[in-house]
Design a protein around this motif. Structure first.
Motif, mmCIF file in Angstrom:
data_model
loop_
_atom_site.group_PDB
_atom_site.id
_atom_site.type_symbol
_atom_site.label_atom_id
_atom_site.label_comp_id
_atom_site.label_asym_id
_atom_site.label_seq_id
_atom_site.Cartn_x
_atom_site.Cartn_y
_atom_site.Cartn_z
ATOM 1 N N ALA A 55 -37.260 -4.044 18.431
ATOM 2 C CA ALA A 55 -37.449 -3.045 19.254
ATOM 3 C C ALA A 55 -37.611 -1.614 18.398
ATOM 4 N N GLN A 56 -38.764 -0.948 18.860
ATOM 5 C CA GLN A 56 -39.050 0.552 17.943
ATOM 6 C C GLN A 56 -38.366 1.295 18.979
ATOM 7 N N GLN A 57 -37.151 1.762 18.508
ATOM 8 C CA GLN A 57 -36.456 2.786 19.329
ATOM 9 C C GLN A 57 -35.118 3.309 18.540
ATOM 10 N N SER A 58 -34.782 4.330 19.156
ATOM 11 C CA SER A 58 -33.501 4.957 18.579
ATOM 12 C C SER A 58 -32.687 5.163 19.896
ATOM 13 N N ASP A 59 -31.433 4.530 19.763
ATOM 14 C CA ASP A 59 -30.195 4.793 20.737
ATOM 15 C C ASP A 59 -29.417 5.959 20.548
ATOM 16 N N SER A 60 -29.911 7.086 19.701
ATOM 17 C CA SER A 60 -29.184 8.100 19.519
ATOM 18 C C SER A 60 -30.151 9.457 19.567
ATOM 19 N N GLN A 61 -29.359 10.582 19.376
ATOM 20 C CA GLN A 61 -30.213 11.713 19.322
ATOM 21 C C GLN A 61 -30.753 12.020 18.105
ATOM 22 N N ALA A 62 -30.592 11.074 17.120
ATOM 23 C CA ALA A 62 -31.493 11.055 15.924
ATOM 24 C C ALA A 62 -32.568 10.400 16.313
ATOM 25 N N LEU A 63 -33.711 10.994 16.437
ATOM 26 C CA LEU A 63 -34.967 10.134 16.996
ATOM 27 C C LEU A 63 -35.448 9.212 16.048
ATOM 28 N N CYS A 64 -35.581 9.301 14.813
ATOM 29 C CA CYS A 64 -36.135 8.401 14.035
ATOM 30 C C CYS A 64 -35.048 7.520 13.235
ATOM 31 N N ALA A 65 -33.832 7.224 13.769
ATOM 32 C CA ALA A 65 -32.884 6.283 13.610
ATOM 33 C C ALA A 65 -33.454 4.867 13.989
ATOM 34 N N PRO B 58 -41.982 8.476 5.426
ATOM 35 C CA PRO B 58 -41.526 7.757 4.086
ATOM 36 C C PRO B 58 -40.161 7.486 4.477
ATOM 37 N N ARG B 59 -39.495 6.502 4.198
ATOM 38 C CA ARG B 59 -38.053 6.061 4.183
ATOM 39 C C ARG B 59 -37.656 5.615 5.427
ATOM 40 N N SER B 60 -38.365 5.631 6.434
ATOM 41 C CA SER B 60 -37.964 5.184 7.723
ATOM 42 C C SER B 60 -37.856 3.511 7.664
ATOM 43 N N GLU B 61 -37.146 3.236 8.618
ATOM 44 C CA GLU B 61 -36.804 1.616 8.432
ATOM 45 C C GLU B 61 -37.337 0.853 9.673
ATOM 46 N N PRO C 216 -33.439 -1.265 16.259
ATOM 47 C CA PRO C 216 -33.526 -1.637 15.032
ATOM 48 C C PRO C 216 -34.649 -1.206 13.865
ATOM 49 N N CYS C 217 -35.733 -0.726 14.700
ATOM 50 C CA CYS C 217 -36.945 -0.254 13.900
ATOM 51 C C CYS C 217 -37.234 1.108 14.449
#
Length: 462
Positions: free
Chosen positions: A342-352, A364-367, A355-356
């Motif tokens: 899933a390409q998503q964030s479950d927090s307020q850190a939008l690029c967390a 760069p450096r995004s996982e 798992p993707c």
């Protein structure tokens, strides 16, 4: 081998009115079914947009719905009723009809919105105890207006203010059986639009979901996409048929959730973040999407697992026996095909990366990590046309220690591909993958068995 996907639920053979007259003939005791008009019988006020009217109408709708008995019909006439949310139907409804001919316009007063003891906002309309044999219908088209823009707020800043503490528009929180939802229009849901949890024999037809920031928006640009989490239909259960619907959302158009099987979605126009299975951490099987047109979607076909965590670590995560057939994806803005995490964030850190990261691969450096132990099995894409993608056709990414078992792309064809990124961006973690028919391009981790390569026509009929 894709199993039989013709899972149209059977409608109940005996309506409440037929049952009533049968009881009369048999001389058995009956209770006369009532037809309740929300305005003239219950006392609702129409076309008045004050807080007083919203509280009055919301309270009446709560009481009226909770008083419905088997055989009853509630008619919400063809006018606009301003209502406060937090409408909780706290009894299990059975064999009744809710006919929405007008509009339920939910309050824009965020501060006054009802909340539970933990500060979580209540849904606009929630059937907390489920339903049996209930029909949601309209003589024309009934509308639920969620006024989501006041919850989405200023792009980006609004999410930081409310995060996911926003009301769902229509929710069936408990299990349901033999429910029909037809001819309802859902507009600007603050959060998920239509949610069914553990539905058995559910049919949804001739409904529409319109979650735009700008009413005439034709794309999912950065501004539109900040209406986060506005899924169209989130469905869990067994034997579900959704057809002849129109969906425009800024998240999953249709999302098949955990522990679901025997679903058929067909004859649909959809644009959003995908015709999705997931995100899940359980078993989903025998799902078919067919005869679907997608214009300017953010994403097209989307199969996804979420992060394996302690809550689900003891369960098997499996998506199997899936067919996407006769799907037309025009001008996809991100990926037309995504099979992976899933390409998503479950927090307020939008690029967390959960798992993707939604920022992957641009930032760069995004996982983007495959979910360990999650298994895709027997996945078929057949007769899928991808027209003018704005980037790579897609991503196929699975755990190398639990690789995809038996995935076939038959006649998955990209026309007018982006010359700079014509191939699939990622293709990893596939044990057995085949490209057949006229598939082009061929994902690099698939075996090329296309007509062009073999000179032989390979059929894939299930």
């Amino acid at each position: 081998n894709i199993q039989n996907s013709d899972v149209r639920p059977k409608r109940p053979a005996m309506t409440p009115h037929v049952l009533y007259f049968l009881l009369l003939l048999l001389g058995l005791p009956t209770v006369r079914a009532e037809i309740v008009n929300f305005e003239t019988d219950a006392g609702a006020v129409a076309d008045i947009f004050t807080m007083r009217a919203a509280l009055h109408n919301g309270g009446l709708l709560n009481r009226t719905l909770n008083a419905l008995a088997p055989g009853d019909t509630l008619i919400i006439p063809q006018r606009t009723f301003h209502v406060m949310g937090g409408i909780l139907v706290q009894k299990r409804l059975a064999n009744c009809t809710i006919r929405l001919d007008g509009t339920l316009d939910f309050s824009k007063n965020v501060a006054a919105w009802p909340r539970d003891g933990d500060g979580r906002v209540l849904a606009c309309l929630d059937f907390t105890q489920g339903a049996d044999g209930v029909t949601f219908t309209s003589d024309s088209v009934g509308t639920m207006q969620g006024n989501g823009k006041v919850w989405w707020g200023i792009p980006g800043i609004g999410y930081l203010t409310h995060a996911e503490n926003r009301p769902r528009l229509f929710t069936m929180s408990e299990n349901s059986t033999d429910v029909l939802l037809e001819r309802w229009k859902f507009v600007q849901s603050p959060y998920w639009t239509v949610t069914f949890r553990v539905a058995f024999n559910l049919e949804i037809r001739h409904c529409s979901v319109l979650n735009h920031r700008r009413p005439r928006a034709k794309t999912h640009n950065a501004y539109e996409l900040t209406a986060f989490n506005t899924d169209g239909f989130d469905l869990t259960g067994v034997s579900i048929w959704i057809h002849h619907c129109k969906i425009w959302t800024q998240d999953d158009a249709i999302a098949i959730k955990d522990n679901t099987e025997d679903v058929l979605a067909e004859h649909i126009e959809a644009s959003g973040a995908g015709l999705s299975i997931g995100s899940i951490a359980s078993t989903v099987r025998n799902i078919t999407f067919r005869d679907i047109n997608m214009i300017n979607p953010y994403r097209g076909i989307y199969l996804k697992f979420r992060t394996t965590d302690a809550e689900f670590s003891h369960k098997i995560s499996l998506i199997k026996d899936v067919l996407y057939e006769n799907i037309r994806i025009e001008n996809p803005e991100k990926y037309a095909v995504w099979i992976g995490p899933a390409q998503q964030s479950d927090s307020q850190a939008l690029c967390a990366a959960h798992p993707c990261s939604i920022c992957w691969p641009e930032l760069p450096r995004s996982e983007c990590r495959a979910v360990e132990g999650a298994i895709f099995k027997n996945i078929m894409l057949r007769d899928v046309t991808i027209i003018s993608p704005q980037r790579s056709p897609g991503v196929v990414l699975a755990d190398k220690d639990a690789p995809i078992q038996n995935v076939t792309f038959h006649n998955v064809v990209v026309t007018d591909p982006d010359r700079a990124e014509g191939d699939y961006h990622t293709c990893e973690g596939v044990a057995v993958g085949f490209a057949t028919g006229n598939t082009n391009p061929v994902p690099k981790c698939f075996k090329d068995m296309t007509r062009k390569t073999t000179g032989v026509e390979i059929t894939t009929d299930s």
